[in-house]
Design an enzyme around this catalytic site. Structure first.
Site, PDB file in Angstrom:
ATOM      1  N   HIS A 268      36.666  -1.074  -5.982  1.00  0.00           N
ATOM      2  CA  HIS A 268      37.130  -0.900  -7.361  1.00  0.00           C
ATOM      3  C   HIS A 268      38.599  -0.516  -7.474  1.00  0.00           C
ATOM      4  O   HIS A 268      39.104  -0.335  -8.571  1.00  0.00           O
ATOM      5  CB  HIS A 268      36.282   0.149  -8.096  1.00  0.00           C
ATOM      6  CG  HIS A 268      36.496   1.551  -7.590  1.00  0.00           C
ATOM      7  ND1 HIS A 268      35.855   2.059  -6.499  1.00  0.00           N
ATOM      8  CD2 HIS A 268      37.303   2.545  -8.034  1.00  0.00           C
ATOM      9  CE1 HIS A 268      36.242   3.308  -6.300  1.00  0.00           C
ATOM     10  NE2 HIS A 268      37.131   3.628  -7.225  1.00  0.00           N
TER      11      HIS A 268
HETATM   12  C1  UD1 Z   1      38.320   5.468 -12.325  1.00  0.00           C
HETATM   13  C2  UD1 Z   1      39.356   6.379 -11.686  1.00  0.00           C
HETATM   14  C3  UD1 Z   1      39.355   6.194 -10.172  1.00  0.00           C
HETATM   15  C4  UD1 Z   1      37.967   6.420  -9.621  1.00  0.00           C
HETATM   16  C5  UD1 Z   1      36.957   5.540 -10.346  1.00  0.00           C
HETATM   17  C6  UD1 Z   1      35.563   5.901  -9.901  1.00  0.00           C
HETATM   18  C7  UD1 Z   1      41.389   6.809 -13.000  1.00  0.00           C
HETATM   19  C8  UD1 Z   1      42.816   6.481 -13.176  1.00  0.00           C
HETATM   20  N1  UD1 Z   1      40.702   6.031 -12.154  1.00  0.00           N
HETATM   21  O1  UD1 Z   1      38.684   4.129 -12.057  1.00  0.00           O
HETATM   22  O2  UD1 Z   1      40.221   7.144  -9.588  1.00  0.00           O
HETATM   23  O3  UD1 Z   1      37.979   6.108  -8.251  1.00  0.00           O
HETATM   24  O4  UD1 Z   1      37.043   5.764 -11.771  1.00  0.00           O
HETATM   25  O5  UD1 Z   1      34.642   4.894 -10.175  1.00  0.00           O
HETATM   26  O6  UD1 Z   1      40.893   7.732 -13.616  1.00  0.00           O
HETATM   27  N2  UD1 Z   1      34.275   0.449 -17.536  1.00  0.00           N
HETATM   28  C9  UD1 Z   1      33.116   0.000 -18.105  1.00  0.00           C
HETATM   29  N3  UD1 Z   1      32.028   0.809 -18.048  1.00  0.00           N
HETATM   30  C10 UD1 Z   1      32.049   2.034 -17.478  1.00  0.00           C
HETATM   31  C11 UD1 Z   1      33.236   2.471 -16.888  1.00  0.00           C
HETATM   32  C12 UD1 Z   1      34.350   1.671 -16.933  1.00  0.00           C
HETATM   33  O7  UD1 Z   1      33.053  -1.115 -18.634  1.00  0.00           O
HETATM   34  O8  UD1 Z   1      31.026   2.742 -17.493  1.00  0.00           O
HETATM   35  C13 UD1 Z   1      35.490  -0.369 -17.615  1.00  0.00           C
HETATM   36  C14 UD1 Z   1      36.569   0.320 -18.483  1.00  0.00           C
HETATM   37  O9  UD1 Z   1      36.405   0.045 -19.827  1.00  0.00           O
HETATM   38  C15 UD1 Z   1      37.829  -0.226 -17.925  1.00  0.00           C
HETATM   39  C16 UD1 Z   1      37.509  -0.435 -16.455  1.00  0.00           C
HETATM   40  O10 UD1 Z   1      36.092  -0.471 -16.338  1.00  0.00           O
HETATM   41  O11 UD1 Z   1      38.150  -1.453 -18.492  1.00  0.00           O
HETATM   42  C17 UD1 Z   1      38.097   0.643 -15.587  1.00  0.00           C
HETATM   43  O12 UD1 Z   1      37.629   1.938 -15.974  1.00  0.00           O
HETATM   44  P1  UD1 Z   1      38.554   3.253 -15.793  1.00  0.00           P
HETATM   45  O13 UD1 Z   1      37.748   4.467 -16.009  1.00  0.00           O
HETATM   46  O14 UD1 Z   1      39.809   3.113 -16.601  1.00  0.00           O
HETATM   47  O15 UD1 Z   1      39.022   3.166 -14.289  1.00  0.00           O
HETATM   48  P2  UD1 Z   1      38.164   2.945 -12.965  1.00  0.00           P
HETATM   49  O16 UD1 Z   1      38.628   1.694 -12.313  1.00  0.00           O
HETATM   50  O17 UD1 Z   1      36.726   3.084 -13.284  1.00  0.00           O
HETATM   51  N1  UDP Z   2      28.013   5.482  -5.923  1.00  0.00           N
HETATM   52  C1  UDP Z   2      26.764   5.309  -6.530  1.00  0.00           C
HETATM   53  N2  UDP Z   2      26.372   4.034  -6.874  1.00  0.00           N
HETATM   54  C2  UDP Z   2      27.151   2.935  -6.623  1.00  0.00           C
HETATM   55  C3  UDP Z   2      28.418   3.134  -6.005  1.00  0.00           C
HETATM   56  C4  UDP Z   2      28.819   4.428  -5.687  1.00  0.00           C
HETATM   57  O1  UDP Z   2      26.027   6.270  -6.731  1.00  0.00           O
HETATM   58  O2  UDP Z   2      26.731   1.816  -6.954  1.00  0.00           O
HETATM   59  C5  UDP Z   2      28.449   6.869  -5.594  1.00  0.00           C
HETATM   60  C6  UDP Z   2      28.978   7.065  -4.185  1.00  0.00           C
HETATM   61  O3  UDP Z   2      27.940   7.266  -3.254  1.00  0.00           O
HETATM   62  C7  UDP Z   2      29.826   8.300  -4.367  1.00  0.00           C
HETATM   63  C8  UDP Z   2      30.459   8.057  -5.728  1.00  0.00           C
HETATM   64  O4  UDP Z   2      29.574   7.160  -6.409  1.00  0.00           O
HETATM   65  O5  UDP Z   2      29.014   9.460  -4.436  1.00  0.00           O
HETATM   66  C9  UDP Z   2      31.821   7.451  -5.536  1.00  0.00           C
HETATM   67  O6  UDP Z   2      32.273   6.923  -6.703  1.00  0.00           O
HETATM   68  P1  UDP Z   2      33.453   5.845  -6.735  1.00  0.00           P
HETATM   69  O7  UDP Z   2      33.502   5.067  -5.470  1.00  0.00           O
HETATM   70  O8  UDP Z   2      33.274   5.116  -8.006  1.00  0.00           O
HETATM   71  O9  UDP Z   2      34.738   6.774  -6.911  1.00  0.00           O
HETATM   72  P2  UDP Z   2      35.816   7.372  -5.901  1.00  0.00           P
HETATM   73  O10 UDP Z   2      35.114   8.293  -4.969  1.00  0.00           O
HETATM   74  O11 UDP Z   2      36.490   6.235  -5.219  1.00  0.00           O
HETATM   75  O12 UDP Z   2      36.770   8.074  -6.799  1.00  0.00           O
END
Ligand code: UD1
Ligand code: UDP
Length: 363
Positions: A207
């Site tokens: 991601h």
């Molecule tokens: C965010 C965090 C990242 C973390 C990740 C964990 C920031 C800058 N980034 O990245 O550090 O590793 O979460 O997963 O805070 N979206 C959906 N449904 C959801 C969530 C997100 O559709 O439930 C979409 C959002 O609308 C957006 C995109 O996914 O378009 C990215 O979501 P966003 O929370 O901005 O950043 P992540 O890539 O999820």
């Molecule tokens: N995780 C989960 N389901 C998934 C993918 C990840 O429960 O399909 C869990 C993973 O084991 C860890 C956390 O989500 O506990 C990590 O989240 P993510 O990779 O989104 O964020 P990051 O740690 O990179 O910020």
């Protein structure tokens, strides 16, 4: 009574705060611990499932912020949080991790003179092009309690001139959650339900914007996963950011019969897939730590990691973003070239207990 408010917003936050909430419950009426969910992540599979799986209470406040540019998302969280802090008047705000919700909460609390505890302080990738690195540095600067998961965090904070009295090496609350749910993870039926053989499949997650936001890069990544799936079944629960981009760029996903794309999975199911995997390929922060704890081989498709203990002590292979190299090392690991690992110091399931003690004993 101490009034404590934890602010969470994204998937990894929920996992890190669950044991904190449980640890405070042991103090009864001496503390009120409330949870504010910003709504940064909002799909059930990115949010609700974790409250259910981890037996957490519903959030006391839900801000419904959703996605957006960094400035817009952070600013909207700040505006809504200011109102919550004004009415709640917490004695302490707790922020876990490094997402935009973490930064927004730390900024608002610091300007309102509310003490801040940062869980997972001091991690540094030394790569300021990562939004998370900016979030970490700023959150640490304004925090009063810096709870650190690994030795590198202590060094980094000292190097940045943070007062030693604020730094507490307590272990890792994400590992507390894993330890607390270990029996459920081991006995979960997902591998059986998916027809997987223990120790003989690959699990992947991606991601990071550097891996999934560029069309050619994401296409090459999908093709690499497709080729690896010709060697072992490969399960790929697709993050919403990645799902959006795959759709928008019109990329093929049926690259191999053995490449299985799923929705993001709940905690127990995902950790169970991780527990029994032969190899995990990821760009996640937390998954580098969980694989190290479980002793599962992990390839990290990034140029750097803010979690060096997973390389020095654990089973993590930091390979970079050259996908030919990723494929070669993955095949080496599947061929038996594995790296032994140990569990890092204080990753013992008691980090949240230590954190609660430090906060409750401080007058
Ligand atoms: C965010 C965090 C990242 C973390 C990740 C964990 C920031 C800058 N980034 O990245 O550090 O590793 O979460 O997963 O805070 N979206 C959906 N449904 C959801 C969530 C997100 O559709 O439930 C979409 C959002 O609308 C957006 C995109 O996914 O378009 C990215 O979501 P966003 O929370 O901005 O950043 P992540 O890539 O999820
Ligand atoms: N995780 C989960 N389901 C998934 C993918 C990840 O429960 O399909 C869990 C993973 O084991 C860890 C956390 O989500 O506990 C990590 O989240 P993510 O990779 O989104 O964020 P990051 O740690 O990179 O910020």
């Amino acid at each position: 009574m101490k009034k404590i408010l934890s602010v969470v917003g994204a998937r990894p936050n929920f996992i890190k705060i669950a044991p904190i909430d449980k640890a405070f419950r042991k103090y009864g009426k001496a503390v009120s611990h409330k949870i504010c969910h910003t709504g940064q992540h909002f799909d059930d599979c990115m949010s609700k499932v974790f409250f259910d799986d981890l037996n957490m209470p519903r959030p006391d406040f839900y801000l419904g912020i959703g996605g957006g540019s960094h400035a817009s998302q952070t600013a909207r969280i700040m505006l809504e949080l200011e109102k919550v802090f004004e009415t709640e008047k917490p004695d302490l705000v707790i922020v876990p991790g490094d997402v935009n919700s973490t930064l927004a909460a730390a900024l608002v609390a610091s300007k309102m003179g509310i003490p801040i505890a940062h869980i997972e302080a001091g991690l540094r990738s030394f790569d300021n092009t990562m939004p998370e690195e900016i979030n970490r540095i700023i959150t640490d600067v304004v925090s009063d309690y810096l709870f650190v998961t690994e030795h590198s965090g202590i060094r980094n904070l000292r190097d940045e001139g943070i007062d030693n009295d604020k730094i507490f090496f307590v272990g890792n609350t994400m590992i507390d959650t894993l330890e607390a749910h270990y029996d459920l993870i081991e006995s979960c039926s997902i591998t059986k339900d998916m027809g997987l053989t223990h120790g003989s499949y690959i699990l992947a997650t991606f991601h990071r914007p550097t891996n999934v936001d560029d069309k050619e890069g994401l296409e090459e990544l999908m093709q690499t996963l497709g080729r690896l799936a010709n060697n072992r079944k490969l399960i790929f629960p697709v993050h919403p950011r990645t799902r959006k981009n795959i759709r928008e760029y019109g990329l093929a996903t049926d690259l191999s019969n053995n490449l299985i794309l799923t929705q993001p999975l709940g905690y127990i199911e995902f950790l169970s897939l991780m527990r029994y995997a032969e190899l995990v390929i990821t760009d996640s922060g937390g998954i580098q730590e969980e694989t190290t704890y479980l002793g599962v081989q992990c390839i990290t498709v990034r140029k750097n990691t803010e979690r060096p203990v997973t390389i020095d002590v654990g089973t993590n292979h930091l390979v970079g973003t050259d996908l030919e190299k990723v494929e070669k090392i993955a095949l080496d690991i599947l061929g038996g070239t594995t790296k032994p690992g140990r569990i890092p110091e204080l990753w013992d399931g008691k980090a949240a207990k230590r954190i609660a003690e430090i906060i409750m004993e401080d007058q």
